[in-house]
Enzyme design. Structure first.
Site, PDB file in Angstrom:
ATOM      1  N   PRO A  79      -2.521 215.523  92.509  1.00 50.30           N
ATOM      2  CA  PRO A  79      -3.516 215.194  93.538  1.00 50.30           C
ATOM      3  C   PRO A  79      -3.145 215.585  94.974  1.00 50.30           C
ATOM      4  O   PRO A  79      -4.009 215.510  95.861  1.00 50.30           O
ATOM      5  CB  PRO A  79      -3.649 213.673  93.429  1.00 50.30           C
ATOM      6  CG  PRO A  79      -2.378 213.215  92.821  1.00 50.30           C
ATOM      7  CD  PRO A  79      -1.922 214.319  91.908  1.00 50.30           C
ATOM      8  N   HIS A  85     -13.468 215.205 108.733  1.00 52.27           N
ATOM      9  CA  HIS A  85     -12.082 215.227 109.202  1.00 52.27           C
ATOM     10  C   HIS A  85     -11.737 216.641 109.648  1.00 52.27           C
ATOM     11  O   HIS A  85     -11.852 217.582 108.873  1.00 52.27           O
ATOM     12  CB  HIS A  85     -11.133 214.780 108.077  1.00 52.27           C
ATOM     13  CG  HIS A  85     -11.115 213.299 107.888  1.00 52.27           C
ATOM     14  ND1 HIS A  85     -10.004 212.601 107.511  1.00 52.27           N
ATOM     15  CD2 HIS A  85     -12.092 212.377 108.065  1.00 52.27           C
ATOM     16  CE1 HIS A  85     -10.287 211.310 107.445  1.00 52.27           C
ATOM     17  NE2 HIS A  85     -11.552 211.153 107.776  1.00 52.27           N
ATOM     18  N   TYR A 137      -0.036 212.571 105.657  1.00 47.40           N
ATOM     19  CA  TYR A 137       0.814 212.944 104.529  1.00 47.40           C
ATOM     20  C   TYR A 137       2.258 212.797 105.012  1.00 47.40           C
ATOM     21  O   TYR A 137       2.691 213.552 105.877  1.00 47.40           O
ATOM     22  CB  TYR A 137       0.568 214.392 104.106  1.00 47.40           C
ATOM     23  CG  TYR A 137      -0.736 214.627 103.366  1.00 47.40           C
ATOM     24  CD1 TYR A 137      -1.943 214.743 104.043  1.00 47.40           C
ATOM     25  CD2 TYR A 137      -0.747 214.761 101.975  1.00 47.40           C
ATOM     26  CE1 TYR A 137      -3.137 214.963 103.358  1.00 47.40           C
ATOM     27  CE2 TYR A 137      -1.934 214.987 101.284  1.00 47.40           C
ATOM     28  CZ  TYR A 137      -3.119 215.087 101.969  1.00 47.40           C
ATOM     29  OH  TYR A 137      -4.294 215.311 101.298  1.00 47.40           O
ATOM     30  N   TYR A 195      -6.358 224.073 102.120  1.00 47.10           N
ATOM     31  CA  TYR A 195      -6.749 222.661 102.062  1.00 47.10           C
ATOM     32  C   TYR A 195      -8.260 222.510 102.216  1.00 47.10           C
ATOM     33  O   TYR A 195      -8.902 221.742 101.491  1.00 47.10           O
ATOM     34  CB  TYR A 195      -6.017 221.867 103.151  1.00 47.10           C
ATOM     35  CG  TYR A 195      -6.138 220.369 103.004  1.00 47.10           C
ATOM     36  CD1 TYR A 195      -5.168 219.617 102.341  1.00 47.10           C
ATOM     37  CD2 TYR A 195      -7.243 219.686 103.528  1.00 47.10           C
ATOM     38  CE1 TYR A 195      -5.282 218.245 102.198  1.00 47.10           C
ATOM     39  CE2 TYR A 195      -7.368 218.312 103.384  1.00 47.10           C
ATOM     40  CZ  TYR A 195      -6.382 217.600 102.722  1.00 47.10           C
ATOM     41  OH  TYR A 195      -6.508 216.237 102.578  1.00 47.10           O
ATOM     42  N   LYS A 253      -7.491 218.650  95.345  1.00 49.26           N
ATOM     43  CA  LYS A 253      -8.249 219.789  94.813  1.00 49.26           C
ATOM     44  C   LYS A 253      -9.039 219.505  93.529  1.00 49.26           C
ATOM     45  O   LYS A 253      -9.955 220.263  93.190  1.00 49.26           O
ATOM     46  CB  LYS A 253      -7.286 220.954  94.516  1.00 49.26           C
ATOM     47  CG  LYS A 253      -6.821 221.672  95.760  1.00 49.26           C
ATOM     48  CD  LYS A 253      -7.908 222.591  96.295  1.00 49.26           C
ATOM     49  CE  LYS A 253      -7.677 222.994  97.725  1.00 49.26           C
ATOM     50  NZ  LYS A 253      -8.421 222.223  98.710  1.00 49.26           N
TER      51      LYS A 253
END
Ligand code: FAD
Ligand code: DHB
Length: 388
Positions: A292, A72, A201, A382, A296
């Site tokens: 979550p 991704h 998200y 991220y 991580k």
């Protein structure tokens, strides 16, 4: 029985540590209180940082990951009326991979058993002894109920948040930090092709939603719910219509399918220090938990054992204690970075019911999706900061 490293827990931390040590010729025994089927089926995390993929590849367990994992190159951040893509390679030169924790665990167990190395499943009564000496022991009953003693040079406590290792730290030497969040995630796994190429998200006044995936035919989705919410209150129809409502975007439709797994997970930040006492070393969820939202938890477990493996190799193969002495400090620096990032993502995306907070969140989302430097900061956290 005798081994160099007694590893408690066959989750990602314990299994990967065993594999990394084996590559360096260091002997270990993995002790797990659940069955092999149970640990291989436990649905949890699904996003691997670039550094995690590199470590797994270097440990010789990256073959299926490279074949089946989905690279991704970004995520979508959404709030009503806006869906903005963040391009990770453009922002920080790295990507992430969608590959389930279940698959990582299957690959690690498969590699270990194929190499004839030991994992004891379905043990009970795990207890740690003599950790302040250089001959610590672990006692337990094996799957047949026979009492066993494992003598080791060191013990690695990789037994998750509820395991017996962390409580062995003397209370006077231990410091903990906790933050409980007033929400939980209802997560589902569904047999339906993802309705998106990359993760979404989504901020929504009725609560956060996340669209993730496990493969081209399996979707993973999450809804923010109250921590005391009960699964029985959520029919399949209610779950799908709430997901569609919170992730609604003009011209986009969420595809639905049979739900094959569902659970509700509370959200908490927790850090315990130090991560070492005498000959006991803690790694992964045994020492820290993150909510979550930043994906991580699994990646931190991998980072811990990568650092720990080097420290134990120095100690056990070369008799040098320097890296073992600095293990806790080195690991905790990364733990606190991930703890901050996970808290920040959680705070930016979850509805608290407070209208002032909602306006701050929307302002932050507009900033992160319009300022290249703000987006770069999100992207580098991220995708995972370099291990060192
Ligand atoms: P664990 O995976 O917990 O492994 C510890 C092992 O020790 C287990 O196999 C356990 O059975 C074993 N054990 C415990 N006690 C004993 C004992 N007495 N004797 C022997 N063995 C013992 N992270 C994300 O990034 N995204 C997510 O979506 C996500 N979802 C999650 C959902 C749930 C329900 C949970 C609990 C965690 C989730 N996480 C998620 C976090 C992530 O899965 C963990 O950070 C990761 O599993 C940590 O790996 P670990 O090996 O340290 O611990
Ligand atoms: C997944 C879990 C996460 O916590 C996250 O931030 C992204 C994806 C997942 O399970 O796929």
């Amino acid at each position: 029985m005798r081994t160099q490293v007694g590893i408690i827990g066959a989750g990602p931390a314990g299994l990967l540590l065993a594999q990394l040590l084996a590559v360096r010729g260091i002997d270990s025994v993995v002790l797990e209180n659940r069955s092999r089927d149970y640990v291989q089926a436990r649905i949890r995390a699904g996003i691997l940082e670039q550094g995690t993929v590199d470590v797994l590849t270097g440990a010789g367990v990256g073959e299926r990951l490279h074949r089946e994992g989905l690279r991704h190159d970004g995520i979508y951040l959404q709030y009503p009326g806006h869906r903005q893509h963040l391009d990770f390679p453009g922002l920080c030169g790295r990507s992430v991979w969608a590959y389930g924790q279940t698959e990582v665990v299957k690959d690690l167990i498969g590699a270990r058993l194929a190499a004839g190395q030991q994992i004891e499943f379905e043990i009970s009564g795990t207890a740690l002894h003599d950790l302040e000496t250089d001959r610590p022991r672990v006692t337990y009953a094996d799957s047949a109920g026979v009492q066993q003693v494992l003598e080791c040079d060191v013990v690695a406590g990789c037994d998750g948040f509820h395991g017996p290792s962390r409580p062995m730290l003397p209370a006077a030497l231990q410091q903990t930090w906790v933050r409980d969040y007033p929400f939980a995630w209802l997560g589902i796994l569904a047999d339906v092709a993802p309705s998106t190429d990359e993760l979404i998200y989504a901020w929504h006044p009725d609560g956060f939603a996340l669209h993730s995936m496990r493969s081209p035919s399996v979707s993973r989705l999450y809804l923010q719910v109250d921590p005391d919410e009960r699964l029985e209150s959520w029919s399949d129809d209610r779950i799908w219509s709430e997901l569609q409502h919170r992730m609604a975007f003009e011209g986009w439709q969420l595809q639905t399918g049979p739900i094959t797994d569902r659970s509700i997970t509370p959200m908490r930040s927790f850090v315990s220090a130090p991560m070492r006492h005498g000959r006991l070393f803690l790694a992964g969820d045994a020492a820290h938990i993150v909510p979550p939202t930043g994906a991580k938890g699994l990646n931190l477990a991998v980072a811990d054992v990568t650092v720990l493996c080097e420290a134990l190799t120095e100690l056990l193969a070369h008799g040098r204690a320097g890296l073992a002495d600095t293990y806790s400090g080195t690991a905790l620096r990364r733990v606190w970075r991930a703890t901050h990032f996970s808290w920040w993502m959680t705070s930016m995306l979850h509805a608290s019911g407070d209208d002032f907070e909602a306006q701050l969140q929307l302002s932050q989302l507009r900033y992160v999706t319009s300022s290249p430097s703000a987006a770069q900061s999100l992207a580098e956290n991220y995708t995972g900061l370099p291990l060192r």
